[in-house]
Scaffold this motif. Structure first.
Motif, PDB file in Angstrom:
ATOM      1  N   MET A  34       0.856  -1.168   0.000  1.00  0.00           N
ATOM      2  CA  MET A  34       0.000   0.000   0.000  1.00  0.00           C
ATOM      3  C   MET A  34       0.898   1.226   0.000  1.00  0.00           C
ATOM      4  N   GLY A  35       0.446   2.259  -0.666  1.00  0.00           N
ATOM      5  CA  GLY A  35       1.291   3.429  -0.747  1.00  0.00           C
ATOM      6  C   GLY A  35       0.544   4.672  -1.151  1.00  0.00           C
ATOM      7  N   TRP A  36       1.312   5.733  -1.251  1.00  0.00           N
ATOM      8  CA  TRP A  36       0.789   7.039  -1.614  1.00  0.00           C
ATOM      9  C   TRP A  36       1.585   7.616  -2.768  1.00  0.00           C
ATOM     10  N   TYR A  37       0.868   8.123  -3.736  1.00  0.00           N
ATOM     11  CA  TYR A  37       1.435   8.865  -4.842  1.00  0.00           C
ATOM     12  C   TYR A  37       0.832  10.257  -4.847  1.00  0.00           C
ATOM     13  N   ARG A  38       1.477  11.159  -5.534  1.00  0.00           N
ATOM     14  CA  ARG A  38       0.915  12.491  -5.672  1.00  0.00           C
ATOM     15  C   ARG A  38       1.160  13.014  -7.075  1.00  0.00           C
ATOM     16  N   GLN A  39       0.305  13.914  -7.479  1.00  0.00           N
ATOM     17  CA  GLN A  39       0.424  14.514  -8.793  1.00  0.00           C
ATOM     18  C   GLN A  39       0.025  15.979  -8.721  1.00  0.00           C
ATOM     19  N   ALA A  40       0.959  16.826  -9.060  1.00  0.00           N
ATOM     20  CA  ALA A  40       0.708  18.247  -9.150  1.00  0.00           C
ATOM     21  C   ALA A  40       0.359  18.599 -10.593  1.00  0.00           C
ATOM     22  N   PRO A  41      -0.359  19.693 -10.816  1.00  0.00           N
ATOM     23  CA  PRO A  41      -0.709  20.085 -12.181  1.00  0.00           C
ATOM     24  C   PRO A  41       0.517  20.201 -13.074  1.00  0.00           C
ATOM     25  N   GLY A  42       0.451  19.584 -14.236  1.00  0.00           N
ATOM     26  CA  GLY A  42       1.545  19.648 -15.186  1.00  0.00           C
ATOM     27  C   GLY A  42       2.712  18.739 -14.885  1.00  0.00           C
ATOM     28  N   LYS A  43       2.593  17.921 -13.859  1.00  0.00           N
ATOM     29  CA  LYS A  43       3.678  17.037 -13.491  1.00  0.00           C
ATOM     30  C   LYS A  43       3.234  15.579 -13.520  1.00  0.00           C
ATOM     31  N   GLN A  44       4.217  14.706 -13.582  1.00  0.00           N
ATOM     32  CA  GLN A  44       3.953  13.278 -13.544  1.00  0.00           C
ATOM     33  C   GLN A  44       3.553  12.853 -12.133  1.00  0.00           C
ATOM     34  N   GLY A  54       6.466  -7.217   4.901  1.00  0.00           N
ATOM     35  CA  GLY A  54       7.766  -7.820   5.125  1.00  0.00           C
ATOM     36  C   GLY A  54       8.940  -6.940   4.774  1.00  0.00           C
ATOM     37  N   SER A  55       8.682  -5.702   4.396  1.00  0.00           N
ATOM     38  CA  SER A  55       9.741  -4.789   3.992  1.00  0.00           C
ATOM     39  C   SER A  55       9.647  -3.485   4.763  1.00  0.00           C
ATOM     40  N   ARG A  56      10.722  -2.712   4.672  1.00  0.00           N
ATOM     41  CA  ARG A  56      10.720  -1.388   5.258  1.00  0.00           C
ATOM     42  C   ARG A  56       9.979  -0.419   4.363  1.00  0.00           C
ATOM     43  N   ALA A  57       9.599   0.694   4.940  1.00  0.00           N
ATOM     44  CA  ALA A  57       8.937   1.729   4.174  1.00  0.00           C
ATOM     45  C   ALA A  57       9.891   2.325   3.151  1.00  0.00           C
ATOM     46  N   ASN A  58       9.333   2.735   2.043  1.00  0.00           N
ATOM     47  CA  ASN A  58      10.085   3.380   0.983  1.00  0.00           C
ATOM     48  C   ASN A  58       9.559   4.788   0.806  1.00  0.00           C
ATOM     49  N   TYR A  59      10.466   5.767   0.775  1.00  0.00           N
ATOM     50  CA  TYR A  59      10.073   7.162   0.677  1.00  0.00           C
ATOM     51  C   TYR A  59      10.776   7.848  -0.477  1.00  0.00           C
ATOM     52  N   ALA A  60      10.067   8.777  -1.078  1.00  0.00           N
ATOM     53  CA  ALA A  60      10.726   9.697  -1.987  1.00  0.00           C
ATOM     54  C   ALA A  60      11.703  10.556  -1.196  1.00  0.00           C
ATOM     55  N   ASP A  61      12.764  10.993  -1.853  1.00  0.00           N
ATOM     56  CA  ASP A  61      13.754  11.817  -1.164  1.00  0.00           C
ATOM     57  C   ASP A  61      13.115  13.068  -0.553  1.00  0.00           C
ATOM     58  N   SER A  62      12.158  13.631  -1.247  1.00  0.00           N
ATOM     59  CA  SER A  62      11.509  14.843  -0.769  1.00  0.00           C
ATOM     60  C   SER A  62      10.668  14.610   0.479  1.00  0.00           C
ATOM     61  N   ALA A  63      10.323  13.357   0.737  1.00  0.00           N
ATOM     62  CA  ALA A  63       9.463  13.034   1.870  1.00  0.00           C
ATOM     63  C   ALA A  63      10.229  12.544   3.091  1.00  0.00           C
ATOM     64  N   ILE A  69       4.800   6.783   6.689  1.00  0.00           N
ATOM     65  CA  ILE A  69       3.739   5.904   6.233  1.00  0.00           C
ATOM     66  C   ILE A  69       3.574   4.767   7.233  1.00  0.00           C
ATOM     67  N   SER A  70       2.349   4.365   7.453  1.00  0.00           N
ATOM     68  CA  SER A  70       2.070   3.261   8.353  1.00  0.00           C
ATOM     69  C   SER A  70       0.844   2.505   7.859  1.00  0.00           C
ATOM     70  N   ARG A  71       0.693   1.287   8.330  1.00  0.00           N
ATOM     71  CA  ARG A  71      -0.429   0.446   7.927  1.00  0.00           C
ATOM     72  C   ARG A  71      -1.080  -0.197   9.128  1.00  0.00           C
ATOM     73  N   ASP A  72      -2.376  -0.310   9.058  1.00  0.00           N
ATOM     74  CA  ASP A  72      -3.141  -1.140   9.967  1.00  0.00           C
ATOM     75  C   ASP A  72      -3.638  -2.305   9.126  1.00  0.00           C
ATOM     76  N   ASN A  73      -2.928  -3.411   9.185  1.00  0.00           N
ATOM     77  CA  ASN A  73      -3.229  -4.532   8.304  1.00  0.00           C
ATOM     78  C   ASN A  73      -4.608  -5.137   8.573  1.00  0.00           C
TER      79      ASN A  73
END
Length: 121
Positions: A34-44, A54-63, A69-73
């Motif tokens: 599960m994750g989060w994406y974002r999109q600003a106008p005019g951007k990808q 089973g893995s660690r969280a992955n973050y964009a450098d800006s974040a 990020i956390s989960r309630d499974n």
């Protein structure tokens, strides 16, 4: 049917905080990521953060250092705690889940409709 519903977006001043929530519902057998994406106008659309079972969280450098990020499974819910928000964080934030339904062993990406986050003074 599988549905992802985001909540928690809104208007916040620079330096403020928001907590986004996304609840997945339906005939869900297993969620891999599960994750989060974002999109600003005019951007990808870009990855903000994700959490794979089973893995660690992955973050964009800006974040990194600001977002968590956390989960309630048990509730099939993912959260994004956003602190020290900056104007450049302004975007529509989309929840996604890579999951299996009871009817299929295929892992399929599902998307929420998005929630607007605006950081402005």
């Amino acid at each position: 049917q599988v549905q992802l519903v985001e909540s928690g977006g809104g208007l916040v001043q620079p330096g403020g905080s928001l907590r986004l929530s996304c609840a997945a519902s339906g005939s869900i057998f297993s969620i891999r990521t599960m994750g989060w994406y974002r999109q600003a106008p005019g951007k990808q659309r870009e990855l903000v953060a994700s959490l794979t079972t089973g893995s660690r969280a992955n973050y964009a450098d800006s974040a990194k250092g600001r977002f968590t990020i956390s989960r309630d499974n048990a509730k099939n819910t993912v959260y994004l705690q956003m602190n020290s928000l900056k104007p450049e964080d302004t975007a529509v934030y989309y929840c996604n889940a890579d999951l299996q339904t009871y009817g299929s062993r295929q892992y399929i990406f599902y998307w929420g409709q998005g929630t607007q986050v605006t950081v402005s003074s």
